[in-house]
Enzyme design. Structure first.
Site, short mmCIF file in Angstrom:
data_model
loop_
_atom_site.label_atom_id
_atom_site.label_comp_id
_atom_site.label_asym_id
_atom_site.label_seq_id
_atom_site.Cartn_x
_atom_site.Cartn_y
_atom_site.Cartn_z
N GLY A 100 -14.39 2.13 14.78
CA GLY A 100 -15.57 1.26 14.80
C GLY A 100 -15.34 -0.04 15.53
O GLY A 100 -16.25 -0.59 16.15
N ASN A 123 -13.04 -0.50 18.05
CA ASN A 123 -12.47 -0.38 19.40
C ASN A 123 -13.10 0.67 20.31
O ASN A 123 -13.02 0.54 21.53
CB ASN A 123 -10.97 -0.08 19.29
N ALA A 160 -9.24 9.85 17.81
CA ALA A 160 -10.46 9.62 18.61
C ALA A 160 -10.13 9.26 20.05
O ALA A 160 -10.85 9.65 20.98
CB ALA A 160 -11.30 8.52 17.97
N ARG A 161 -9.02 8.54 20.25
CA ARG A 161 -8.64 8.16 21.62
C ARG A 161 -8.32 9.40 22.45
O ARG A 161 -8.73 9.51 23.61
CB ARG A 161 -7.42 7.22 21.59
N ASN A 165 0.88 -1.17 0.00
CA ASN A 165 0.00 0.00 0.00
C ASN A 165 0.92 1.22 0.00
O ASN A 165 1.45 1.61 1.04
CB ASN A 165 -0.90 -0.03 1.24
N LYS A 175 3.19 0.91 3.24
CA LYS A 175 2.85 -0.19 4.14
C LYS A 175 3.03 -1.50 3.37
O LYS A 175 2.76 -1.55 2.17
CB LYS A 175 1.39 -0.10 4.59
N GLU A 189 -8.30 -5.65 4.98
CA GLU A 189 -8.18 -5.32 3.57
C GLU A 189 -7.03 -6.07 2.90
O GLU A 189 -7.12 -6.45 1.73
CB GLU A 189 -8.00 -3.80 3.42
N HIS A 236 -12.84 3.08 0.47
CA HIS A 236 -12.93 2.02 1.49
C HIS A 236 -13.66 0.78 0.96
O HIS A 236 -14.15 -0.04 1.74
CB HIS A 236 -13.68 2.50 2.74
N GLY A 273 -9.95 8.00 8.37
CA GLY A 273 -10.90 8.21 7.27
C GLY A 273 -12.14 7.42 7.61
O GLY A 273 -12.05 6.37 8.24
N ARG A 295 -2.62 -2.12 -3.28
CA ARG A 295 -3.83 -1.33 -3.03
C ARG A 295 -3.71 -0.03 -3.83
O ARG A 295 -2.79 0.75 -3.64
CB ARG A 295 -3.96 -0.99 -1.54
N LEU A 336 -15.20 3.30 10.40
CA LEU A 336 -14.80 4.47 11.16
C LEU A 336 -13.33 4.38 11.55
O LEU A 336 -12.93 3.50 12.32
CB LEU A 336 -15.65 4.60 12.43
N ARG A 362 -10.50 15.53 8.18
CA ARG A 362 -11.30 15.94 7.02
C ARG A 362 -12.69 16.38 7.48
O ARG A 362 -13.26 15.80 8.40
CB ARG A 362 -11.42 14.78 6.03
#
Length: 397
Positions: A331, A333, A282-283, A10, A17, A385, A179, A211, A90, A208, A240
């Site tokens: 989504g 965790n 988010a964390r 990727n 990656k 993925e 995605h 991105g 990818r 989630l 974003r």
């Protein structure tokens, strides 16, 4: 060792990656990341048998090629070069040209490069990764798996923008969605969980992460998705903005902002980072909420509200609903975020299974809520993925 290993690459504009995936089990035998390409601090790191190794990339330029050369050395030193059967890449944008995984030749590579206008940060980097891998593995077949391919089943009414038709015919401006590989994978796994053929299933898939996107899936096919011409539209994300009145762009340009400033703000300084004024993670937002940080609390509320709004609206393209699927880093965790989204779906009859929701984290799948009214469940399914890329590469062999 079984001869079913695929090197999955990727390639980003300043990173790469990689993972060696067993295409039968989905297990990553070795995985790693090259990052900070173009900078003095460029490094490559990898994990093997639970141990992480990191080293500097010493090449002055062409870091993608150097990283892939180092991956070749690594795979040889670990002794499974002979077990590799393919390289899977990818690729973010396949436009309308690519509706499924393809074997890469010079013509395909040229077409990927020709779509660079649609994904200027991603497709040129993907092409560089392909070229470097072709040099490094001249005898291995190479395959391209496109983020947009799964969404090519959307009906015209879902992908058409309410703009002049000339903009579509001349520039290809339409909804493409991204995605796709993740939405494809989790929908197949959800069908197995429900013990139904995927062709008879209807899902709302909610990916989630940094991105984020939602996808309506009817009879196993994408019929609508929240990301559009670019990955900027739809849900609020890490940095974003998601859906936004396009008139704001004109307003800022009239205020003297440059085009670069506007799109830097919308792509890199919005979302969790912009609303919280604190972090794109988010964390970090959840931790700051615990200490009473008002910006973090607002970011949490805006995000969960918007996700729930999209889930509600995506009942429209479906004839029935079997499950809402949560996936991606957040989504899979972030329990408080899932819990709040489910609360916002109370009019659809969803009742949280608190223990199920707590258990379905950190790699664990499970049912987290159900709606008797809709005859549906909410589930968590970790995405993979790389497994899809490896599987589809091997299938095309």
């Amino acid at each position: 060792m079984s001869n079913s290993f695929v090197l999955v690459i990727n390639s980003g504009s300043s990173s790469l990656k990689f993972a060696v995936i067993d295409s039968l089990t989905g297990d990553a035998i070795v995985s790693g990341l090259g990052e900070c390409f173009g900078l003095p601090e460029a490094v490559i790191s990898w994990k093997f048998n639970g141990e992480k190794t990191e080293e500097a990339i010493s090449a002055p330029d062409n870091h993608h090629q150097h990283a892939i050369n180092r991956i070749v050395d690594l795979i040889e030193s670990l002794g499974f070069t002979s077990d590799l059967v393919a390289v899977g890449h990818r690729i973010v944008h396949g436009g309308e040209k690519f509706t499924s995984t393809v074997r890469i030749d010079d013509k395909v590579l040229a077409e990927i490069e020709s779509l660079s206008d649609l994904a200027p940060l991603h497709n040129p980097a993907g092409a560089i990764g392909i070229q470097a891998a072709m040099v490094a593995f001249p005898s291995l077949p190479q395959f391209a798996v496109f983020d947009t391919a799964f969404h090519q089943t959307m009906p015209q009414k879902a992908f058409t923008g309410a703009i002049s038709n000339e903009l579509y015919t001349q520039y290809g401006i339409r909804r493409y969605g991204f995605h796709g590989t993740s939405h494809y994978f989790v929908s197949r796994e959800a069908a197995k969980m429900l013990n139904k053929p995927v062709e008879e299933c209807s899902f709302i898939s909610v990916h989630l992460g940094n991105g984020a996107s939602v996808c309506a899936i009817e009879n196993g096919e994408s019929v609508d998705t929240s990301m559009g011409f670019t990955p900027l539209s739809g849900l609020m994300m890490g940095t974003r903005c998601g859906d936004l009145d396009p008139g704001i762009i004109e307003f800022l340009l009239k205020k003297g902002w440059s085009q670069e400033q506007v799109f830097e703000a919308l792509n890199k300084k919005s979302g969790f980072l912009g609303v919280s004024g604190l972090t794109s993670d988010a964390r970090g937002v959840l931790e700051a909420m615990e200490t009473g940080h008002e910006g973090a609390k607002l970011a949490f509320e805006v995000f969960t509200y918007r996700v729930a709004k999209y889930i509600g609206s995506y009942l429209i393209p479906l004839s029935s609903l079997d499950a809402v699927i949560f996936t991606g880093g957040i989504g899979e965790n972030a329990l408080p975020i899932r819990r709040e989204i489910l609360k916002n779906l109370k009019l659809l009859g969803f009742v949280e299974d608190e223990k199920g929701n707590e258990d379905a984290r950190f790699g664990n799948a499970g049912v987290i809520a159900k709606s008797d009214m809709l005859g549906a469940v909410a589930v968590v399914i970790p995405t993979n993925e790389e497994f899809v890329i490896a599987q589809q590469s091997v299938e095309l062999l």
